[in-house]
Design an enzyme around this catalytic site. Structure first.
Site, mmCIF file in Angstrom:
data_model
loop_
_atom_site.group_PDB
_atom_site.id
_atom_site.type_symbol
_atom_site.label_atom_id
_atom_site.label_comp_id
_atom_site.label_asym_id
_atom_site.label_seq_id
_atom_site.Cartn_x
_atom_site.Cartn_y
_atom_site.Cartn_z
ATOM 1 N N ASN A 11 0.854 -1.191 0.000
ATOM 2 C CA ASN A 11 0.000 0.000 0.000
ATOM 3 C C ASN A 11 0.896 1.249 0.000
ATOM 4 O O ASN A 11 1.712 1.433 0.915
ATOM 5 C CB ASN A 11 -0.890 -0.055 1.253
ATOM 6 C CG ASN A 11 -1.864 1.095 1.325
ATOM 7 O OD1 ASN A 11 -1.504 2.231 1.020
ATOM 8 N ND2 ASN A 11 -3.080 0.821 1.740
ATOM 9 N N HIS A 14 1.012 6.190 1.916
ATOM 10 C CA HIS A 14 1.760 7.120 2.774
ATOM 11 C C HIS A 14 2.976 7.738 2.095
ATOM 12 O O HIS A 14 3.572 8.656 2.646
ATOM 13 C CB HIS A 14 2.056 6.460 4.121
ATOM 14 C CG HIS A 14 0.762 6.203 4.849
ATOM 15 N ND1 HIS A 14 -0.112 7.226 5.151
ATOM 16 C CD2 HIS A 14 0.162 5.053 5.234
ATOM 17 C CE1 HIS A 14 -1.190 6.709 5.729
ATOM 18 N NE2 HIS A 14 -1.057 5.392 5.783
ATOM 19 N N HIS A 47 -5.655 3.713 -1.586
ATOM 20 C CA HIS A 47 -6.972 4.093 -1.067
ATOM 21 C C HIS A 47 -7.242 5.543 -1.459
ATOM 22 O O HIS A 47 -6.562 6.449 -0.988
ATOM 23 C CB HIS A 47 -6.948 3.935 0.468
ATOM 24 C CG HIS A 47 -8.250 4.204 1.147
ATOM 25 N ND1 HIS A 47 -8.416 4.021 2.502
ATOM 26 C CD2 HIS A 47 -9.453 4.636 0.686
ATOM 27 C CE1 HIS A 47 -9.662 4.328 2.842
ATOM 28 N NE2 HIS A 47 -10.308 4.714 1.757
ATOM 29 N N ARG A 49 -9.317 8.280 -0.730
ATOM 30 C CA ARG A 49 -10.283 8.681 0.299
ATOM 31 C C ARG A 49 -11.110 9.855 -0.186
ATOM 32 O O ARG A 49 -10.658 10.652 -1.019
ATOM 33 C CB ARG A 49 -9.554 9.057 1.589
ATOM 34 C CG ARG A 49 -8.870 7.890 2.275
ATOM 35 C CD ARG A 49 -8.306 8.303 3.627
ATOM 36 N NE ARG A 49 -9.345 8.463 4.616
ATOM 37 C CZ ARG A 49 -9.620 7.569 5.573
ATOM 38 N NH1 ARG A 49 -8.911 6.469 5.693
ATOM 39 N NH2 ARG A 49 -10.595 7.790 6.427
ATOM 40 N N ARG A 53 -6.848 12.890 1.222
ATOM 41 C CA ARG A 53 -5.766 13.304 2.122
ATOM 42 C C ARG A 53 -4.398 12.757 1.692
ATOM 43 O O ARG A 53 -3.388 13.309 2.053
ATOM 44 C CB ARG A 53 -6.066 12.900 3.564
ATOM 45 C CG ARG A 53 -6.029 11.408 3.793
ATOM 46 C CD ARG A 53 -6.218 11.063 5.251
ATOM 47 N NE ARG A 53 -7.562 11.392 5.711
ATOM 48 C CZ ARG A 53 -8.093 10.861 6.816
ATOM 49 N NH1 ARG A 53 -7.398 10.037 7.564
ATOM 50 N NH2 ARG A 53 -9.326 11.169 7.184
ATOM 51 N N GLU A 74 -8.737 0.625 -3.090
ATOM 52 C CA GLU A 74 -9.541 0.664 -1.859
ATOM 53 C C GLU A 74 -10.435 1.882 -1.899
ATOM 54 O O GLU A 74 -9.966 2.986 -2.188
ATOM 55 C CB GLU A 74 -8.623 0.800 -0.643
ATOM 56 C CG GLU A 74 -7.950 -0.463 -0.230
ATOM 57 C CD GLU A 74 -7.107 -0.235 1.019
ATOM 58 O OE1 GLU A 74 -7.177 0.848 1.624
ATOM 59 O OE2 GLU A 74 -6.371 -1.143 1.364
ATOM 60 N N THR A 105 -8.362 3.603 8.633
ATOM 61 C CA THR A 105 -9.573 2.779 8.616
ATOM 62 C C THR A 105 -9.669 2.020 9.936
ATOM 63 O O THR A 105 -8.899 1.098 10.185
ATOM 64 C CB THR A 105 -9.513 1.796 7.430
ATOM 65 O OG1 THR A 105 -9.118 2.527 6.272
ATOM 66 C CG2 THR A 105 -10.855 1.149 7.189
ATOM 67 N N GLU A 155 -11.245 -9.354 3.169
ATOM 68 C CA GLU A 155 -9.969 -8.973 3.776
ATOM 69 C C GLU A 155 -10.239 -8.770 5.258
ATOM 70 O O GLU A 155 -11.073 -7.938 5.643
ATOM 71 C CB GLU A 155 -9.412 -7.700 3.128
ATOM 72 C CG GLU A 155 -8.087 -7.292 3.784
ATOM 73 C CD GLU A 155 -7.273 -6.288 2.981
ATOM 74 O OE1 GLU A 155 -7.355 -6.289 1.742
ATOM 75 O OE2 GLU A 155 -6.547 -5.511 3.627
ATOM 76 N N HIS A 198 -3.797 -4.488 7.757
ATOM 77 C CA HIS A 198 -3.888 -3.327 8.649
ATOM 78 C C HIS A 198 -2.953 -3.489 9.836
ATOM 79 O O HIS A 198 -3.128 -4.392 10.643
ATOM 80 C CB HIS A 198 -5.314 -3.034 9.143
ATOM 81 C CG HIS A 198 -5.507 -1.552 9.361
ATOM 82 N ND1 HIS A 198 -5.008 -0.889 10.445
ATOM 83 C CD2 HIS A 198 -6.069 -0.600 8.575
ATOM 84 C CE1 HIS A 198 -5.271 0.403 10.336
ATOM 85 N NE2 HIS A 198 -5.911 0.613 9.196
ATOM 86 N N GLY A 199 -1.967 -2.613 9.867
ATOM 87 C CA GLY A 199 -1.069 -2.538 11.015
ATOM 88 C C GLY A 199 0.006 -3.607 11.062
ATOM 89 O O GLY A 199 0.761 -3.675 12.037
ATOM 90 N N GLY A 220 1.092 -1.452 4.335
ATOM 91 C CA GLY A 220 1.509 -0.132 3.872
ATOM 92 C C GLY A 220 2.337 0.650 4.857
ATOM 93 O O GLY A 220 3.549 0.771 4.712
HETATM 94 N N1 PXP Z 1 -5.950 -3.117 3.986
HETATM 95 C C1 PXP Z 1 -6.912 -2.176 4.078
HETATM 96 C C2 PXP Z 1 -8.282 -2.518 3.627
HETATM 97 C C3 PXP Z 1 -6.607 -0.871 4.543
HETATM 98 O O1 PXP Z 1 -7.579 0.052 4.629
HETATM 99 C C4 PXP Z 1 -5.274 -0.572 4.882
HETATM 100 C C5 PXP Z 1 -4.909 0.811 5.322
HETATM 101 O O2 PXP Z 1 -5.180 1.712 4.309
HETATM 102 C C6 PXP Z 1 -4.305 -1.583 4.758
HETATM 103 C C7 PXP Z 1 -4.677 -2.856 4.324
HETATM 104 C C8 PXP Z 1 -2.865 -1.348 5.080
HETATM 105 O O3 PXP Z 1 -2.729 -1.010 6.434
HETATM 106 P P1 PXP Z 1 -1.351 -0.484 6.958
HETATM 107 O O4 PXP Z 1 -1.048 0.790 6.219
HETATM 108 O O5 PXP Z 1 -1.585 -0.261 8.412
HETATM 109 O O6 PXP Z 1 -0.324 -1.543 6.678
#
Ligand code: PXP
Length: 248
Positions: A11, A14, A47, A49, A53, A74, A105, A155, A198-199, A220
């Site tokens: 991802n 950032h 993503h 948004r 942002r 996304e 998210t 997911e 995520h995370g 990401g």
């Molecule tokens: N998957 C989804 C659906 C997300 O919304 C995000 C964050 O945008 C990620 C994966 C990646 O998360 P992270 O940036 O915390 O690794």
């Protein structure tokens, strides 16, 4: 069950966050995406948004035109985003919940509570050829609703597991992990392809990567941060090594 190779979706949101901090054109998220591709990413996730942002409309256009690996777009379940997805026709669409005031998210999408609308919402995306994924908590009702509306993929949100690890709440972390494992198997048994994200970090990726049903991880923030120290290529290669190691 044979453990198939696990895909890594990188991802690049950032990179755009850093660019937008100064409002100019650098660092370019599309350049980062191409570097990620060269380092072994199996796909690129971005993503768009509602408040733009980080990723902007022009980034999505360029990613769709210039990448060789699949684009995972996304987006929130809004009419605006549906129109963009139908025009771009990305390989994959991941429908996520979105609140303007959140930093990221925060939870999963409530598919069970909005089933009829989401079924109608994703139908044209499926017909346009995008693989539709629902970003949900590892929750039985959400998984079953995702299967009923015809999503190809779920997911599973790993944020709670990763936060518990980072904050030293190891009992909760282990309970979250057990729930993710059980719900991955349940989703797979219903014919859904299972992804997670995520995370995730170097410290938390292996146990999730080891689930035999897992097909793709989307990562990401940690990778872009780690790229400051290791470079993007080094950061991705290390994540890939940990994922492959966990698959045994
Ligand atoms: N998957 C989804 C659906 C997300 O919304 C995000 C964050 O945008 C990620 C994966 C990646 O998360 P992270 O940036 O915390 O690794």
């Amino acid at each position: 069950m044979a453990t198939e190779r696990l895909r890594l979706g990188v991802n690049i949101d950032h990179v755009a966050t850093v660019r937008n901090a100064r409002g100019g054109a650098v660092p370019d998220p599309v350049r980062a995406a191409k570097l990620a591709e060269a380092a072994g990413a199996d796909g690129i996730t971005a993503h768009l948004r509602e408040d733009r942002r980080h990723i902007r409309d022009g980034d999505i256009e360029r990613l769709a035109a210039e990448l060789s690996v699949p684009l995972n777009f996304e987006m929130a379940a809004t009419a605006e985003m549906q129109a963009i997805a139908l025009r771009i026709r990305p390989h994959a669409v991941c429908v996520v919940p979105e609140r303007r005031e959140e930093r990221t998210t925060e939870g999963g999408l409530d598919v069970a509570g909005d089933e009829a609308r989401l079924a109608d919402y994703i139908a044209p995306l499926r017909e346009a050829g995008s693989r539709v994924s629902m970003f949900i908590a590892a929750d039985r009702a959400q998984i079953e609703a995702s299967a009923r509306i015809g999503a190809a993929v779920v997911e599973l949100h790993t944020g709670g597991y990763c936060d518990a690890h980072a904050e030293g709440r190891f009992g909760e972390r282990d309970a979250e992990l057990a729930r993710l494992r059980e719900m991955s198997a349940h989703a797979h048994s219903l014919g859904l392809e299972v992804h997670a994200g995520h995370g995730l970090t170097y410290d938390t990726v292996a146990p999730v990567a080891a689930f035999p049903e897992m097909r793709e991880l989307n990562i990401g923030h940690f990778l872009i941060g780690e790229a400051i120290f290791l470079g993007l290529e080094g950061a991705i290669r290390e994540m890939r090594r940990l994922m492959d190691g966990a698959r045994g």
